[in-house]
Design an enzyme around this catalytic site. Structure first.
Site, PDB file in Angstrom:
ATOM      1  N   ASN A   9       0.821  -1.210   0.000  1.00  0.00           N
ATOM      2  CA  ASN A   9       0.000   0.000   0.000  1.00  0.00           C
ATOM      3  C   ASN A   9       0.857   1.264   0.000  1.00  0.00           C
ATOM      4  O   ASN A   9       0.532   2.232  -0.686  1.00  0.00           O
ATOM      5  CB  ASN A   9      -0.965   0.005   1.194  1.00  0.00           C
ATOM      6  CG  ASN A   9      -2.257  -0.735   0.866  1.00  0.00           C
ATOM      7  OD1 ASN A   9      -2.403  -1.276  -0.227  1.00  0.00           O
ATOM      8  ND2 ASN A   9      -3.186  -0.756   1.801  1.00  0.00           N
ATOM      9  N   CYS A  67      -7.674   3.012   3.175  1.00  0.00           N
ATOM     10  CA  CYS A  67      -6.434   2.247   3.313  1.00  0.00           C
ATOM     11  C   CYS A  67      -5.157   3.062   3.170  1.00  0.00           C
ATOM     12  O   CYS A  67      -4.333   3.093   4.087  1.00  0.00           O
ATOM     13  CB  CYS A  67      -6.439   1.103   2.316  1.00  0.00           C
ATOM     14  SG  CYS A  67      -7.906   0.096   2.510  1.00  0.00           S
ATOM     15  N   LYS A 126      -4.443   5.703   5.916  1.00  0.00           N
ATOM     16  CA  LYS A 126      -4.236   5.053   7.220  1.00  0.00           C
ATOM     17  C   LYS A 126      -2.934   4.241   7.226  1.00  0.00           C
ATOM     18  O   LYS A 126      -2.147   4.317   8.169  1.00  0.00           O
ATOM     19  CB  LYS A 126      -5.446   4.135   7.468  1.00  0.00           C
ATOM     20  CG  LYS A 126      -5.357   3.223   8.660  1.00  0.00           C
ATOM     21  CD  LYS A 126      -6.688   2.554   8.922  1.00  0.00           C
ATOM     22  CE  LYS A 126      -7.004   1.388   8.014  1.00  0.00           C
ATOM     23  NZ  LYS A 126      -6.294   0.154   8.250  1.00  0.00           N
TER      24      LYS A 126
HETATM   25  C1  UGA Z   1      -6.244  -0.161  -1.868  1.00  0.00           C
HETATM   26  C2  UGA Z   1      -5.350  -1.174  -2.591  1.00  0.00           C
HETATM   27  O1  UGA Z   1      -5.357  -0.911  -3.985  1.00  0.00           O
HETATM   28  C3  UGA Z   1      -5.824  -2.599  -2.322  1.00  0.00           C
HETATM   29  O2  UGA Z   1      -4.941  -3.514  -2.909  1.00  0.00           O
HETATM   30  C4  UGA Z   1      -5.865  -2.833  -0.806  1.00  0.00           C
HETATM   31  O3  UGA Z   1      -6.385  -4.099  -0.470  1.00  0.00           O
HETATM   32  C5  UGA Z   1      -6.761  -1.782  -0.169  1.00  0.00           C
HETATM   33  O4  UGA Z   1      -6.267  -0.467  -0.479  1.00  0.00           O
HETATM   34  C6  UGA Z   1      -6.726  -2.032   1.329  1.00  0.00           C
HETATM   35  O5  UGA Z   1      -5.662  -1.890   1.925  1.00  0.00           O
HETATM   36  O6  UGA Z   1      -7.735  -2.489   1.880  1.00  0.00           O
HETATM   37  P1  UGA Z   1      -8.664   0.915  -2.361  1.00  0.00           P
HETATM   38  O7  UGA Z   1      -8.325   1.871  -1.250  1.00  0.00           O
HETATM   39  O8  UGA Z   1      -9.975   0.239  -2.351  1.00  0.00           O
HETATM   40  O9  UGA Z   1      -7.560  -0.252  -2.424  1.00  0.00           O
HETATM   41  O10 UGA Z   1      -8.600   1.714  -3.726  1.00  0.00           O
HETATM   42  P2  UGA Z   1      -7.516   1.991  -4.887  1.00  0.00           P
HETATM   43  O11 UGA Z   1      -8.105   1.589  -6.165  1.00  0.00           O
HETATM   44  O12 UGA Z   1      -6.191   1.461  -4.538  1.00  0.00           O
HETATM   45  O13 UGA Z   1      -7.458   3.598  -4.849  1.00  0.00           O
HETATM   46  C7  UGA Z   1      -6.961   4.303  -3.713  1.00  0.00           C
HETATM   47  C8  UGA Z   1      -6.908   5.785  -4.015  1.00  0.00           C
HETATM   48  O14 UGA Z   1      -5.905   6.078  -4.981  1.00  0.00           O
HETATM   49  C9  UGA Z   1      -8.203   6.350  -4.599  1.00  0.00           C
HETATM   50  O15 UGA Z   1      -8.456   7.625  -4.054  1.00  0.00           O
HETATM   51  C10 UGA Z   1      -7.906   6.445  -6.085  1.00  0.00           C
HETATM   52  O16 UGA Z   1      -8.681   7.407  -6.746  1.00  0.00           O
HETATM   53  C11 UGA Z   1      -6.439   6.827  -6.063  1.00  0.00           C
HETATM   54  N1  UGA Z   1      -5.707   6.490  -7.294  1.00  0.00           N
HETATM   55  C12 UGA Z   1      -5.526   5.196  -7.663  1.00  0.00           C
HETATM   56  C13 UGA Z   1      -5.162   7.514  -8.068  1.00  0.00           C
HETATM   57  O17 UGA Z   1      -5.310   8.721  -7.763  1.00  0.00           O
HETATM   58  N2  UGA Z   1      -4.456   7.180  -9.188  1.00  0.00           N
HETATM   59  C14 UGA Z   1      -4.253   5.907  -9.569  1.00  0.00           C
HETATM   60  O18 UGA Z   1      -3.575   5.683 -10.594  1.00  0.00           O
HETATM   61  C15 UGA Z   1      -4.817   4.886  -8.795  1.00  0.00           C
END
Ligand code: UGA
Length: 434
Positions: free
Chosen positions: A212, A264, A267
Site C-alpha cells: 500500500n 487504506c 491510514k
Molecule cells: C487499496 C489497494 O489498492 C488494495 O490492494 C488494498 O487491499 C486496499 O487499499 C486495502 O488496503 O484495503 P482501495 O483503497 O480500495 O484499495 O482503492 P484503490 O483503487 O487502490 O485507490 C486508492 C486511491 O488512490 C483512490 O483515491 C484512487 O482514486 C487513487 N488512485 C488510484 C489515483 O489517484 N491514481 C491511480 O492511478 C490509482
C-alpha cells in the site's frame, strides 16, 4: 475438506471474506455486534454498495452455507477457523487502534473449546499477530490454537473480482497444522493456480504495508510530475503512458488526480511512518508522500480559484463525492477538501454522486444534493469533477453548457476530452495537461 469458519466483523473486508469463503464451499458464520446490519445481511441486503456483492450474498445464504449472527461466543465455539476482520482505525498519532482486535481475541480465548486457527485479515501493524499469540496464551493458558496472518489486497469497487482472482494470496504462519487448515480454506484458489506466498507472520504483515505504501508513493509521484507538466506545458497522459511502456514501471497506478483517499492508503502510510518511528528507522520517503498528498488535495481548491476568480456568491457543481468510482465510501475522499474549500470561500455547492450522497450528507448536510448530474449543473458557474464515475466520462457537454451559467470546468481526473470541451465553449483545466 471444507472448513467451518467464523468471520468476526462484517465491514468491507469481513463481508467480502464471508461471501467469498462460503462461495468456495466453506461453512461461514459472519459475526457483528450491529443487530440491524446482521438482520439486513441475513435478508440478503448488503449494507455497502459494492458491485456483485449482493448476488454472492444471496446465492450463499440460499445454499445454507452462509449465515450472520450477533452471538460471537457460540459462533466461535462452532468454528474451526476464526477470521478477525474488525476495524483498526488510526489513533491521533497515526498508530493503529487495536482495541477491537483485542476484544475479539478475548472472546476467542473465552470460547476456545477445541483447536482453532486464528486468522488476521484486518490490516494490522507488524508484530500484532505475535501479540495476539501472547494475549491468547495469557487469556487461555495451555489451550491449543495457531495464529495466521492473511492480509487482504482487494480494492473497493472491484472487491468480488479481486477476491476470486487475486494476484497472490499471502499467508504468514508458524505451524504445519495451521498451514494445512489454510490450504483447505483456500482450496478453490489453489485449483485455479493462484500463487501462494507462505511466509512468517511479520513478513506477511509487512507485505501488506509495503504494497500500500508503494502504491501511494506511485500515485504521489505521478501527481507531482503532473503538477510539473502542467506548469512547463507538457502532457502527463503521454508521459505516464510512455513511462508505463517500460516493463519495470508498468502503466498501472500512474493516473494523476486530486490525491489518493479511501480507508487504506491514508491510514496505512501513517502506520508505516509510525512503525518506523517506533523502531528508529527512517521513513522519510513515506512521510513526504503523506505531506505531498495533503498538498495535492489542497492544490485542487487553488486551481479552481485560479480558474474562476473569486468564489463569493458563486454556485459550484461538484460531480462525484466518493473517494473513487464504484463505491459509496467517502473515507478521506478528496471531495472533503474541495467542498470545505469552496464553502469556506463563500460559494454554494450543488452536488451529485451515483452512490455516495447519503454518506456525504451525514458530514455536510448544508450542501444541496441533486438527483442527477444535470440537476447539479443547473445555473452553476463552474463544474468540478471529483470521482471517475463512468457516467461522468460521457457527460453531454452540449446539454451541460445549456444548463450552466458559467463555462469553467475543473476536471481533477482528466475524464473529459479537452478539445471537445473547448469546442462546446468551456474553459477546462485538467491535472497535468499543460
Ligand atoms: C487499496 C489497494 O489498492 C488494495 O490492494 C488494498 O487491499 C486496499 O487499499 C486495502 O488496503 O484495503 P482501495 O483503497 O480500495 O484499495 O482503492 P484503490 O483503487 O487502490 O485507490 C486508492 C486511491 O488512490 C483512490 O483515491 C484512487 O482514486 C487513487 N488512485 C488510484 C489515483 O489517484 N491514481 C491511480 O492511478 C490509482
Amino acid at each position: 475438506m471444507s472448513k467451518k469458519i467464523c468471520v468476526v466483523g462484517t465491514g468491507y473486508v469481513g463481508l467480502i471474506a464471508s461471501v467469498g469463503l462460503s462461495d468456495f464451499g466453506n461453512e461461514i458464520i459472519g459475526v457483528d455486534i450491529d443487530e440491524k446490519k446482521v438482520k439486513m445481511l441475513n435478508e440478503g441486503i448488503s449494507p455497502i454498495y459494492e458491485p456483485g456483492v449482493e448476488r454472492y450474498l444471496k446465492r450463499n445464504l440460499e445454499s445454507g452455507r452462509l449465515t450472520f449472527s450477533t452471538d460471537i461466543g457460540k459462533s466461535i465455539q462452532n468454528a474451526d477457523v476464526i477470521f478477525i476482520a474488525v476495524g483498526t482505525p488510526p489513533k491521533d498519532n497515526g498508530e493503529a487502534d487495536l482495541s477491537f482486535v483485542e476484544s475479539v481475541v478475548k472472546s476467542i480465548a473465552e470460547n476456545l473449546n477445541d483447536y482453532k486457527v486464528i486468522v488476521t485479515k484486518s490490516t494490522v501493524p507488524v508484530g500484532t499477530n505475535r501479540w495476539i499469540k501472547e494475549k491468547m496464551n495469557e487469556f487461555a493458558p495451555g489451550k491449543d490454537f495457531d495464529v495466521v496472518s492473511n492480509p487482504e489486497f482487494l480494492r473497493e469497487g472491484k472487491a468480488t473480482q479481486d477476491f476470486f482472482h487475486p494476484d497472490r494470496t499471502v499467508i504468514g504462519y508458524e505451524s504445519e497444522r495451521a498451514k494445512d487448515v489454510m490450504f483447505e480454506v483456500y482450496r478453490a484458489l489453489n485449483l485455479i493456480s493462484v500463487p501462494f506466498v507462505w511466509c512468517s507472520l511479520e513478513t506477511a504483515e509487512l507485505i501488506k504495508y509495503a504494497s500500500n505504501a508503494f502504491l501511494a508513493t506511485k500515485i504521489t509521484f505521478i501527481n507531482q510530475m503532473a503538477n510539473l507538466a502542467e506548469t512547463v506545458g507538457a502532457d502527463i497522459h503521454t508521459i505516464a503512458k510512455t513511462m508505463g511502456m517500460d516493463g519495470r514501471i508498468s502503466p498501472k497506478f500512474l493516473h494523476p488526480g486530486p490525491g489518493y483517499g479511501g480507508s487504506c492508503f491514508p491510514k496505512d502510510t501513517m502506520a508505516v511512518v509510525q512503525t518506523g518511528d517506533k523502531y528508529g528507522i527512517d521513513m522519510s520517503l513515506i512521510r513526504s508522500v503523506i505531506e505531498a498528498n495533503d498538498m495535492q488535495k489542497a492544490r485542487m481548491v487553488t486551481k479552481l480559484e485560479k480558474l474562476i476568480g473569486s468564489f463569493q456568491g458563486k454556485t459550484i457543481a461538484v460531480l462525484g463525492l466518493a473517494f473513487k468510482a464504484e463505491t459509496d465510501d467517502i473515507r478521506d475522499t478528496p471531495a472533503f477538501n474541495l467542498v470545505e474549500g469552496i464553502l469556506s470561500k463563500g460559494a454554494k455547492i450543488q452536488a451529485h454522486d451515483p452512490q455516495a450522497m447519503d454518506n456525504f450528507a451525514e458530514v455536510y448536510p448544508q450542501i444541496e444534493y441533486c438527483k442527477s448530474e444535470f440537476d447539479a449543473l443547473k445555473d452553476s458557474d463552474a463544474l468540478v469533477l471529483v470521482t471517475e464515475w463512468n457516467e461522468y466520462r460521457n457527460l453531454n457537454l452540449r446539454k451541460a453548457k445549456e444548463l450552466m451559467k458559467g463555462n469553467f470546468i475543473l476536471d481533477t481526473r482528466n475524464l473529459l476530452d479537452p478539445e471537445l470541451a473547448k469546442e462546446r465553449g468551456f474553459i477546462l483545466e485538467g491535472v497535468g495537461k499543460g
